[in-house]
Design a protein around this motif. Structure first.
Motif, PDB file in Angstrom:
ATOM      1  N   ALA A  20       0.827  -1.209   0.000  1.00  0.00           N
ATOM      2  CA  ALA A  20       0.000   0.000   0.000  1.00  0.00           C
ATOM      3  C   ALA A  20       0.865   1.265   0.000  1.00  0.00           C
ATOM      4  CB  ALA A  20      -0.941   0.002   1.202  1.00  0.00           C
ATOM      5  N   LEU A  21       1.925   1.263   0.789  1.00  0.00           N
ATOM      6  CA  LEU A  21       2.805   2.433   0.842  1.00  0.00           C
ATOM      7  C   LEU A  21       3.499   2.661  -0.503  1.00  0.00           C
ATOM      8  CD1 LEU A  21       4.366   1.883   4.369  1.00  0.00           C
ATOM      9  CD2 LEU A  21       2.742   3.685   3.706  1.00  0.00           C
ATOM     10  N   CYS A  22       3.988   1.588  -1.103  1.00  0.00           N
ATOM     11  CA  CYS A  22       4.691   1.725  -2.383  1.00  0.00           C
ATOM     12  C   CYS A  22       3.752   2.158  -3.501  1.00  0.00           C
ATOM     13  CB  CYS A  22       5.373   0.413  -2.764  1.00  0.00           C
ATOM     14  SG  CYS A  22       6.777  -0.019  -1.721  1.00  0.00           S
ATOM     15  N   LEU A  23       2.591   1.520  -3.587  1.00  0.00           N
ATOM     16  CA  LEU A  23       1.678   1.807  -4.688  1.00  0.00           C
ATOM     17  C   LEU A  23       0.985   3.161  -4.556  1.00  0.00           C
ATOM     18  CD1 LEU A  23       0.154  -1.736  -5.316  1.00  0.00           C
ATOM     19  CD2 LEU A  23       1.922  -0.531  -6.644  1.00  0.00           C
ATOM     20  N   ALA A  24       1.078   3.783  -3.397  1.00  0.00           N
ATOM     21  CA  ALA A  24       0.520   5.126  -3.219  1.00  0.00           C
ATOM     22  C   ALA A  24       1.402   6.203  -3.865  1.00  0.00           C
ATOM     23  CB  ALA A  24       0.357   5.427  -1.728  1.00  0.00           C
ATOM     24  N   LEU A  25       2.622   5.838  -4.219  1.00  0.00           N
ATOM     25  CA  LEU A  25       3.555   6.804  -4.815  1.00  0.00           C
ATOM     26  C   LEU A  25       3.333   6.895  -6.325  1.00  0.00           C
ATOM     27  CD1 LEU A  25       6.558   5.673  -2.642  1.00  0.00           C
ATOM     28  CD2 LEU A  25       5.389   7.894  -2.501  1.00  0.00           C
ATOM     29  N   PRO A  26       3.598   8.064  -6.920  1.00  0.00           N
ATOM     30  CA  PRO A  26       3.293   8.279  -8.348  1.00  0.00           C
ATOM     31  C   PRO A  26       4.020   7.310  -9.286  1.00  0.00           C
ATOM     32  CG  PRO A  26       3.819  10.369  -7.267  1.00  0.00           C
ATOM     33  CD  PRO A  26       4.129   9.276  -6.288  1.00  0.00           C
ATOM     34  N   GLU A  27       3.264   6.806 -10.262  1.00  0.00           N
ATOM     35  CA  GLU A  27       3.781   5.979 -11.355  1.00  0.00           C
ATOM     36  C   GLU A  27       4.572   4.758 -10.881  1.00  0.00           C
ATOM     37  OE1 GLU A  27       5.228   8.040 -14.848  1.00  0.00           O
ATOM     38  OE2 GLU A  27       4.242   9.883 -14.189  1.00  0.00           O
ATOM     39  N   THR A  28       4.054   4.145  -9.811  1.00  0.00           N
ATOM     40  CA  THR A  28       4.678   2.957  -9.240  1.00  0.00           C
ATOM     41  C   THR A  28       3.922   1.708  -9.696  1.00  0.00           C
ATOM     42  OG1 THR A  28       5.409   4.165  -7.287  1.00  0.00           O
ATOM     43  CG2 THR A  28       5.251   1.804  -7.068  1.00  0.00           C
ATOM     44  N   THR A  29       4.683   0.653 -10.007  1.00  0.00           N
ATOM     45  CA  THR A  29       4.098  -0.632 -10.367  1.00  0.00           C
ATOM     46  C   THR A  29       4.743  -1.727  -9.527  1.00  0.00           C
ATOM     47  OG1 THR A  29       5.707  -0.917 -12.150  1.00  0.00           O
ATOM     48  CG2 THR A  29       3.582   0.046 -12.746  1.00  0.00           C
ATOM     49  N   GLU A  30       4.063  -2.854  -9.484  1.00  0.00           N
ATOM     50  CA  GLU A  30       4.568  -4.013  -8.745  1.00  0.00           C
ATOM     51  C   GLU A  30       4.629  -5.213  -9.676  1.00  0.00           C
ATOM     52  OE1 GLU A  30       3.045  -7.153  -5.342  1.00  0.00           O
ATOM     53  OE2 GLU A  30       2.263  -5.120  -5.282  1.00  0.00           O
ATOM     54  N   ARG A  31       5.690  -5.990  -9.548  1.00  0.00           N
ATOM     55  CA  ARG A  31       5.778  -7.285 -10.206  1.00  0.00           C
ATOM     56  C   ARG A  31       6.792  -8.134  -9.444  1.00  0.00           C
ATOM     57  NH1 ARG A  31       8.588  -4.032 -14.033  1.00  0.00           N
ATOM     58  NH2 ARG A  31      10.734  -4.705 -14.325  1.00  0.00           N
ATOM     59  N   LEU A  32       6.783  -9.425  -9.701  1.00  0.00           N
ATOM     60  CA  LEU A  32       7.755 -10.302  -9.059  1.00  0.00           C
ATOM     61  C   LEU A  32       9.125 -10.111  -9.694  1.00  0.00           C
ATOM     62  CD1 LEU A  32       5.838 -13.683  -8.660  1.00  0.00           C
ATOM     63  CD2 LEU A  32       6.309 -11.958  -6.906  1.00  0.00           C
ATOM     64  N   SER A  33      10.131 -10.091  -8.853  1.00  0.00           N
ATOM     65  CA  SER A  33      11.520 -10.067  -9.290  1.00  0.00           C
ATOM     66  C   SER A  33      12.280 -10.976  -8.349  1.00  0.00           C
ATOM     67  CB  SER A  33      12.078  -8.646  -9.251  1.00  0.00           C
ATOM     68  OG  SER A  33      13.431  -8.629  -9.651  1.00  0.00           O
ATOM     69  N   HIS A  34      12.983 -11.936  -8.879  1.00  0.00           N
ATOM     70  CA  HIS A  34      13.691 -12.916  -8.068  1.00  0.00           C
ATOM     71  C   HIS A  34      12.742 -13.622  -7.087  1.00  0.00           C
ATOM     72  CE1 HIS A  34      16.755 -10.095  -9.519  1.00  0.00           C
ATOM     73  NE2 HIS A  34      17.504 -11.176  -9.635  1.00  0.00           N
ATOM     74  N   GLY A  35      11.505 -13.815  -7.519  1.00  0.00           N
ATOM     75  CA  GLY A  35      10.526 -14.533  -6.720  1.00  0.00           C
ATOM     76  C   GLY A  35       9.866 -13.743  -5.616  1.00  0.00           C
ATOM     77  N   GLU A  36      10.129 -12.455  -5.525  1.00  0.00           N
ATOM     78  CA  GLU A  36       9.570 -11.620  -4.452  1.00  0.00           C
ATOM     79  C   GLU A  36       8.837 -10.414  -5.038  1.00  0.00           C
ATOM     80  OE1 GLU A  36       9.682 -12.411  -1.338  1.00  0.00           O
ATOM     81  OE2 GLU A  36      11.531 -13.461  -0.893  1.00  0.00           O
ATOM     82  N   PRO A  37       7.787  -9.921  -4.346  1.00  0.00           N
ATOM     83  CA  PRO A  37       7.153  -8.686  -4.793  1.00  0.00           C
ATOM     84  C   PRO A  37       8.175  -7.547  -4.787  1.00  0.00           C
ATOM     85  CG  PRO A  37       5.804  -9.786  -3.148  1.00  0.00           C
ATOM     86  CD  PRO A  37       7.139 -10.486  -3.174  1.00  0.00           C
ATOM     87  N   THR A  38       8.181  -6.783  -5.873  1.00  0.00           N
ATOM     88  CA  THR A  38       9.143  -5.696  -6.041  1.00  0.00           C
ATOM     89  C   THR A  38       8.406  -4.515  -6.653  1.00  0.00           C
ATOM     90  OG1 THR A  38      10.890  -7.322  -6.378  1.00  0.00           O
ATOM     91  CG2 THR A  38      11.366  -5.095  -7.104  1.00  0.00           C
ATOM     92  N   TRP A  39       8.786  -3.306  -6.240  1.00  0.00           N
ATOM     93  CA  TRP A  39       8.119  -2.101  -6.717  1.00  0.00           C
ATOM     94  C   TRP A  39       9.084  -1.263  -7.538  1.00  0.00           C
ATOM     95  CZ3 TRP A  39       7.352  -4.604  -2.228  1.00  0.00           C
ATOM     96  CH2 TRP A  39       6.049  -5.112  -2.034  1.00  0.00           C
ATOM     97  N   PHE A  40       8.528  -0.736  -8.635  1.00  0.00           N
ATOM     98  CA  PHE A  40       9.304  -0.021  -9.635  1.00  0.00           C
ATOM     99  C   PHE A  40       8.693   1.350  -9.906  1.00  0.00           C
ATOM    100  CE2 PHE A  40       9.667  -4.519 -10.330  1.00  0.00           C
ATOM    101  CZ  PHE A  40      10.977  -4.738 -10.710  1.00  0.00           C
ATOM    102  N   VAL A  41       9.535   2.295 -10.255  1.00  0.00           N
ATOM    103  CA  VAL A  41       9.089   3.600 -10.737  1.00  0.00           C
ATOM    104  C   VAL A  41       9.059   3.511 -12.256  1.00  0.00           C
ATOM    105  CG1 VAL A  41       9.586   6.066 -10.851  1.00  0.00           C
ATOM    106  CG2 VAL A  41      10.160   4.774  -8.780  1.00  0.00           C
ATOM    107  N   ARG A  42       7.909   3.832 -12.817  1.00  0.00           N
ATOM    108  CA  ARG A  42       7.708   3.781 -14.264  1.00  0.00           C
ATOM    109  C   ARG A  42       8.071   2.422 -14.855  1.00  0.00           C
ATOM    110  NH1 ARG A  42       9.518   9.858 -16.212  1.00  0.00           N
ATOM    111  NH2 ARG A  42       7.602  10.841 -15.465  1.00  0.00           N
TER     112      ARG A  42
END
Length: 128
Positions: A20-42
């Motif tokens: 929730a904290l990560c996805l509240a930030l502008p232009e943030t997405t989530e996907r798995l990376s190395h088997g773990e949830p990871t958050w990305f900018v753009r």
């Protein structure tokens, strides 16, 4: 009664709160990376990686950190913060989530992580 260290009424887990904290930030997405949830900018630049299966059975996240923050926080509270493998040499911070958590502080840490990697246009007004 067990202590709720998630900071969320109803006992939602720390992954839900970090998400929730990560996805509240502008232009943030989530996907798995190395088997773990990871958050990305753009969709490209990683700023937070959840760590529930890396190297031990502890729950944590790893995040980008402003210069000097990793050293200061690990020295101040090694029971709450650590130098994560793989990215620690770049100044990234590890944050344990299986200890009592100050979610106001976690919000600041995640916002700072975002501000380290996001374009300046996206960070205006966020602090960090």
């Amino acid at each position: 009664m067990a202590q709720d260290t998630t900071g969320i009424a109803g006992g939602s887990g720390p992954l839900d709160r970090v998400r929730a904290l990560c996805l509240a930030l502008p232009e943030t997405t989530e996907r798995l990376s190395h088997g773990e949830p990871t958050w990305f900018v753009r969709g490209r630049r990683t700023f937070v990686m959840y760590a529930e299966r890396h190297h031990d059975d502890r729950v944590a996240f790893w995040c980008a950190a402003p210069p000097g923050a990793q050293e200061a926080l690990v020295a101040e509270a090694p029971g709450r913060f650590f130098v994560p493998p793989y990215v620690g040499h770049r100044g990234w911070l590890g944050v344990w989530l299986d200890v009592p958590v100050d979610w106001a502080e976690i919000t600041e840490i995640i916002t700072d992580a975002y501000c380290v990697v996001a374009p300046k246009r996206l960070t205006a007004g966020l602090g960090g």
